[in-house]
Design a protein around this motif. Structure first.
Motif, PDB file in Angstrom:
ATOM      1  N   ARG A  50      97.992 -16.950 -11.652  1.00 32.32           N
ATOM      2  CA  ARG A  50      98.160 -18.306 -12.183  1.00 32.32           C
ATOM      3  C   ARG A  50      99.413 -18.951 -11.583  1.00 32.32           C
ATOM      4  O   ARG A  50     100.491 -18.404 -11.614  1.00 32.32           O
ATOM      5  CB  ARG A  50      98.265 -18.308 -13.693  1.00 32.32           C
ATOM      6  CG  ARG A  50      98.567 -19.720 -14.238  1.00 32.32           C
ATOM      7  CD  ARG A  50      98.379 -19.810 -15.689  1.00 32.32           C
ATOM      8  NE  ARG A  50      97.039 -20.387 -15.851  1.00 32.32           N
ATOM      9  CZ  ARG A  50      96.303 -20.251 -16.911  1.00 32.32           C
ATOM     10  NH1 ARG A  50      96.712 -19.539 -17.920  1.00 32.32           N
ATOM     11  NH2 ARG A  50      95.130 -20.802 -16.969  1.00 32.32           N
ATOM     12  N   GLY A  51      99.213 -20.109 -10.972  1.00 31.41           N
ATOM     13  CA  GLY A  51     100.315 -20.865 -10.391  1.00 31.41           C
ATOM     14  C   GLY A  51     100.652 -20.486  -8.958  1.00 31.41           C
ATOM     15  O   GLY A  51     101.478 -21.138  -8.323  1.00 31.41           O
ATOM     16  N   VAL A  52     100.014 -19.462  -8.419  1.00 30.92           N
ATOM     17  CA  VAL A  52     100.294 -19.028  -7.049  1.00 30.92           C
ATOM     18  C   VAL A  52      99.653 -20.018  -6.070  1.00 30.92           C
ATOM     19  O   VAL A  52      98.526 -20.449  -6.258  1.00 30.92           O
ATOM     20  CB  VAL A  52      99.744 -17.601  -6.804  1.00 30.92           C
ATOM     21  CG1 VAL A  52      99.870 -17.207  -5.337  1.00 30.92           C
ATOM     22  CG2 VAL A  52     100.471 -16.606  -7.679  1.00 30.92           C
ATOM     23  N   LYS A  53     100.392 -20.367  -5.033  1.00 29.38           N
ATOM     24  CA  LYS A  53      99.870 -21.263  -4.006  1.00 29.38           C
ATOM     25  C   LYS A  53      99.149 -20.430  -2.952  1.00 29.38           C
ATOM     26  O   LYS A  53      99.651 -19.395  -2.529  1.00 29.38           O
ATOM     27  CB  LYS A  53     100.993 -22.044  -3.351  1.00 29.38           C
ATOM     28  CG  LYS A  53     101.659 -23.024  -4.273  1.00 29.38           C
ATOM     29  CD  LYS A  53     102.782 -23.737  -3.572  1.00 29.38           C
ATOM     30  CE  LYS A  53     103.521 -24.642  -4.525  1.00 29.38           C
ATOM     31  NZ  LYS A  53     104.681 -25.276  -3.860  1.00 29.38           N
ATOM     32  N   VAL A  54      97.967 -20.889  -2.557  1.00 26.28           N
ATOM     33  CA  VAL A  54      97.170 -20.201  -1.538  1.00 26.28           C
ATOM     34  C   VAL A  54      96.779 -21.197  -0.443  1.00 26.28           C
ATOM     35  O   VAL A  54      96.701 -22.394  -0.685  1.00 26.28           O
ATOM     36  CB  VAL A  54      95.899 -19.540  -2.130  1.00 26.28           C
ATOM     37  CG1 VAL A  54      96.249 -18.427  -3.093  1.00 26.28           C
ATOM     38  CG2 VAL A  54      95.019 -20.565  -2.813  1.00 26.28           C
ATOM     39  N   GLU A  55      96.548 -20.654   0.746  1.00 27.58           N
ATOM     40  CA  GLU A  55      96.054 -21.449   1.867  1.00 27.58           C
ATOM     41  C   GLU A  55      94.642 -21.007   2.204  1.00 27.58           C
ATOM     42  O   GLU A  55      94.385 -19.815   2.320  1.00 27.58           O
ATOM     43  CB  GLU A  55      96.921 -21.249   3.111  1.00 27.58           C
ATOM     44  CG  GLU A  55      98.259 -21.907   3.044  1.00 27.58           C
ATOM     45  CD  GLU A  55      99.034 -21.768   4.344  1.00 27.58           C
ATOM     46  OE1 GLU A  55      98.532 -21.114   5.292  1.00 27.58           O
ATOM     47  OE2 GLU A  55     100.143 -22.295   4.396  1.00 27.58           O
ATOM     48  N   VAL A  56      93.750 -21.954   2.347  1.00 25.04           N
ATOM     49  CA  VAL A  56      92.385 -21.672   2.777  1.00 25.04           C
ATOM     50  C   VAL A  56      92.363 -21.866   4.281  1.00 25.04           C
ATOM     51  O   VAL A  56      92.640 -22.957   4.779  1.00 25.04           O
ATOM     52  CB  VAL A  56      91.387 -22.624   2.076  1.00 25.04           C
ATOM     53  CG1 VAL A  56      89.983 -22.385   2.575  1.00 25.04           C
ATOM     54  CG2 VAL A  56      91.460 -22.445   0.568  1.00 25.04           C
ATOM     55  N   THR A  57      92.062 -20.782   5.002  1.00 28.12           N
ATOM     56  CA  THR A  57      92.142 -20.835   6.462  1.00 28.12           C
ATOM     57  C   THR A  57      90.795 -20.638   7.149  1.00 28.12           C
ATOM     58  O   THR A  57      90.750 -20.541   8.373  1.00 28.12           O
ATOM     59  CB  THR A  57      93.119 -19.752   6.974  1.00 28.12           C
ATOM     60  OG1 THR A  57      92.663 -18.477   6.516  1.00 28.12           O
ATOM     61  CG2 THR A  57      94.522 -19.999   6.475  1.00 28.12           C
ATOM     62  N   HIS A  58      89.705 -20.584   6.423  1.00 27.60           N
ATOM     63  CA  HIS A  58      88.400 -20.340   7.028  1.00 27.60           C
ATOM     64  C   HIS A  58      87.756 -21.601   7.598  1.00 27.60           C
ATOM     65  O   HIS A  58      86.642 -21.544   8.108  1.00 27.60           O
ATOM     66  CB  HIS A  58      87.451 -19.679   6.018  1.00 27.60           C
ATOM     67  CG  HIS A  58      87.078 -20.571   4.881  1.00 27.60           C
ATOM     68  ND1 HIS A  58      87.881 -20.716   3.773  1.00 27.60           N
ATOM     69  CD2 HIS A  58      86.008 -21.365   4.680  1.00 27.60           C
ATOM     70  CE1 HIS A  58      87.312 -21.568   2.937  1.00 27.60           C
ATOM     71  NE2 HIS A  58      86.177 -21.977   3.463  1.00 27.60           N
ATOM     72  N   CYS A  59      88.425 -22.716   7.538  1.00 25.44           N
ATOM     73  CA  CYS A  59      87.856 -23.988   8.005  1.00 25.44           C
ATOM     74  C   CYS A  59      88.339 -24.366   9.403  1.00 25.44           C
ATOM     75  O   CYS A  59      88.461 -25.550   9.724  1.00 25.44           O
ATOM     76  CB  CYS A  59      88.224 -25.093   7.021  1.00 25.44           C
ATOM     77  SG  CYS A  59      87.563 -24.857   5.377  1.00 25.44           S
ATOM     78  N   ILE A  63      93.732 -26.565   7.516  1.00 31.62           N
ATOM     79  CA  ILE A  63      94.318 -25.646   6.542  1.00 31.62           C
ATOM     80  C   ILE A  63      94.565 -26.421   5.256  1.00 31.62           C
ATOM     81  O   ILE A  63      95.256 -27.438   5.245  1.00 31.62           O
ATOM     82  CB  ILE A  63      95.642 -25.040   7.060  1.00 31.62           C
ATOM     83  CG1 ILE A  63      95.372 -24.203   8.304  1.00 31.62           C
ATOM     84  CG2 ILE A  63      96.300 -24.202   5.977  1.00 31.62           C
ATOM     85  CD1 ILE A  63      96.623 -23.645   8.946  1.00 31.62           C
ATOM     86  N   ARG A  64      93.992 -25.938   4.171  1.00 33.08           N
ATOM     87  CA  ARG A  64      94.163 -26.583   2.869  1.00 33.08           C
ATOM     88  C   ARG A  64      94.971 -25.670   1.969  1.00 33.08           C
ATOM     89  O   ARG A  64      94.818 -24.454   1.993  1.00 33.08           O
ATOM     90  CB  ARG A  64      92.809 -26.880   2.234  1.00 33.08           C
ATOM     91  CG  ARG A  64      92.044 -27.904   3.012  1.00 33.08           C
ATOM     92  CD  ARG A  64      90.801 -28.302   2.278  1.00 33.08           C
ATOM     93  NE  ARG A  64      90.134 -29.348   3.043  1.00 33.08           N
ATOM     94  CZ  ARG A  64      89.047 -29.955   2.647  1.00 33.08           C
ATOM     95  NH1 ARG A  64      88.490 -29.622   1.518  1.00 33.08           N
ATOM     96  NH2 ARG A  64      88.508 -30.888   3.379  1.00 33.08           N
ATOM     97  N   ARG A  65      95.816 -26.264   1.135  1.00 37.41           N
ATOM     98  CA  ARG A  65      96.656 -25.511   0.213  1.00 37.41           C
ATOM     99  C   ARG A  65      96.274 -25.871  -1.219  1.00 37.41           C
ATOM    100  O   ARG A  65      96.080 -27.041  -1.538  1.00 37.41           O
ATOM    101  CB  ARG A  65      98.120 -25.821   0.466  1.00 37.41           C
ATOM    102  CG  ARG A  65      98.603 -25.288   1.797  1.00 37.41           C
ATOM    103  CD  ARG A  65     100.042 -25.681   2.078  1.00 37.41           C
ATOM    104  NE  ARG A  65     100.486 -25.091   3.323  1.00 37.41           N
ATOM    105  CZ  ARG A  65     100.384 -25.670   4.511  1.00 37.41           C
ATOM    106  NH1 ARG A  65      99.833 -26.866   4.604  1.00 37.41           N
ATOM    107  NH2 ARG A  65     100.808 -25.067   5.598  1.00 37.41           N
ATOM    108  N   TYR A  66      96.158 -24.848  -2.050  1.00 41.28           N
ATOM    109  CA  TYR A  66      95.799 -25.025  -3.452  1.00 41.28           C
ATOM    110  C   TYR A  66      96.721 -24.196  -4.331  1.00 41.28           C
ATOM    111  O   TYR A  66      97.338 -23.243  -3.867  1.00 41.28           O
ATOM    112  CB  TYR A  66      94.349 -24.565  -3.704  1.00 41.28           C
ATOM    113  CG  TYR A  66      93.312 -25.342  -2.933  1.00 41.28           C
ATOM    114  CD1 TYR A  66      92.821 -26.538  -3.418  1.00 41.28           C
ATOM    115  CD2 TYR A  66      92.815 -24.862  -1.723  1.00 41.28           C
ATOM    116  CE1 TYR A  66      91.855 -27.246  -2.711  1.00 41.28           C
ATOM    117  CE2 TYR A  66      91.853 -25.565  -1.014  1.00 41.28           C
ATOM    118  CZ  TYR A  66      91.377 -26.758  -1.521  1.00 41.28           C
ATOM    119  OH  TYR A  66      90.427 -27.460  -0.829  1.00 41.28           O
TER     120      TYR A  66
END
Length: 80
Positions: A50-59, A63-66
């Motif tokens: 909970r609250g951890v920032k992640v990067e989606v790199t499969h696109c 690069i999207r950050r959530y």
């Protein structure tokens, strides 16, 4: 003089950059990710992420950050 409170934010937890699946494996101390999670394991993961920032790199180059705010109880393959 009164009471004072010193909050030192330099002592917060830092996560090393690694895939979320690998983090969960280390957290639960298990290698087999094909088995469904128990409710206890799901709660443990939810609290840890909970609250951890992640990067989606499969696109590709995008690069999207959530920020993680929770988990579903459904498996990924059951999501619509």
């Amino acid at each position: 003089m009164g009471v004072s409170l010193n909050i030192d934010i330099s002592s917060i937890v830092f996560f090393e950059p690694l895939p979320v699946i690998e983090f969960v494996r280390q957290l639960l101390k298990r290698d087999d990710t094909s088995k469904p999670l128990s409710d206890t394991e799901r709660v443990k993961i939810k609290k840890a992420l909970r609250g951890v920032k992640v990067e989606v790199t499969h696109c590709g180059n995008l690069i999207r950050r959530y920020r993680i705010c929770g988990l579903t109880s459904q498996a990924t393959r059951e999501q619509a």
